[in-house]
Design a protein around this motif. Structure first.
Motif, PDB file in Angstrom:
ATOM      1  N   ARG A 105       2.656   2.705   0.142  1.00  0.00           N
ATOM      2  CA  ARG A 105       3.950   2.022  -0.039  1.00  0.00           C
ATOM      3  C   ARG A 105       4.053   1.457  -1.447  1.00  0.00           C
ATOM      4  N   VAL A 106       2.977   0.845  -1.902  1.00  0.00           N
ATOM      5  CA  VAL A 106       2.985   0.186  -3.208  1.00  0.00           C
ATOM      6  C   VAL A 106       2.999   1.216  -4.330  1.00  0.00           C
ATOM      7  N   THR A 159       7.422   5.862   5.254  1.00  0.00           N
ATOM      8  CA  THR A 159       6.314   4.952   4.977  1.00  0.00           C
ATOM      9  C   THR A 159       5.309   4.973   6.118  1.00  0.00           C
ATOM     10  N   SER A 210       1.676  -5.909   1.047  1.00  0.00           N
ATOM     11  CA  SER A 210       2.370  -4.802   0.378  1.00  0.00           C
ATOM     12  C   SER A 210       3.831  -5.148   0.124  1.00  0.00           C
ATOM     13  N   THR A 228      -1.427   1.824   3.740  1.00  0.00           N
ATOM     14  CA  THR A 228      -0.387   0.895   3.295  1.00  0.00           C
ATOM     15  C   THR A 228      -0.225   0.924   1.786  1.00  0.00           C
ATOM     16  N   ALA A 229      -1.291   1.207   1.069  1.00  0.00           N
ATOM     17  CA  ALA A 229      -1.221   1.283  -0.397  1.00  0.00           C
ATOM     18  C   ALA A 229      -0.242   2.359  -0.852  1.00  0.00           C
TER      19      ALA A 229
END
Length: 189
Positions: A24-25, A38, A68, A21-22
């Motif tokens: 995405r950031v 994503t 996120s 998920t990181a």
């Protein structure tokens, strides 16, 4: 199953979800043409498939995705909170987790079908409310919205396939090497 074994397995699952998920950031400055490439669908499927406690299957991926989203909204759009229609998006994420809970045997075919299936589900659910002012009301407008979203959904399929390969493939390989990641049922086979 011992408490230590459960904690190690859950910790590894959570870490993998957080790391995926990181991306995405950390991809905030990426080219718009890659929008929707994503790990969202893959993370939801992965959590649903591997957490033995179903409440964790929903709580962990949805919480990490929420965090996120909040970070992306803050750093990219200088906006605190969520976006319009986020409830609908999170309903689609929860539906993706549910589909992940239905995966009883992890193999390429099942993961590929689930990867595509959750995107179709996301597409149909989220376009019921998004862009409602851009398109005519009714089924005609809904069809226009679906057609306009198609390029984004195709990128989401690509993201799901890539991130599912990394998450599912990585965890399956790790389970073979480290039996502490296996469930009691898997050890009995």
């Amino acid at each position: 199953m011992s408490l230590q074994k459960i904690n190690i397995r859950n910790s590894v699952l959570i870490l993998m979800i957080v790391l995926a998920t990181a991306t995405r950031v950390f991809s905030l400055g990426t080219i718009v043409s890659w929008a929707n490439f994503t790990p969202v669908g893959a993370v939801a499927l992965f959590g649903g498939a591997y957490f033995s406690d179903k409440w964790k299957a929903y709580l962990v991926p949805l919480t990490v995705l929420l965090m996120s989203d909040l970070l992306i909204n803050y750093f990219k759009y200088q906006h605190t909170g969520l976006y319009a229609n986020s409830v609908v998006v999170y309903i689609s994420f929860a539906a993706m987790v549910f589909i992940g809970t239905l995966i009883k045997k992890v193999n390429i075919t099942n993961i590929l079908l689930a990867s595509v299936g959750v995107v179709v589900l996301h597409w149909l659910i989220t376009d019921t409310t998004f862009n409602s002012t851009l398109y005519s009301p009714g089924l005609t407008g809904y069809a226009q919205s679906l057609r306009a979203a198609l390029p984004f959904e195709l990128k989401m399929i690509a993201g799901n396939v890539v991130f599912c390969a990394v998450l599912f493939g990585g965890f399956e390989l790790a389970k073979r090497k480290y039996t502490v990641l296996q469930t009691q049922r898997e050890l009995a086979v």
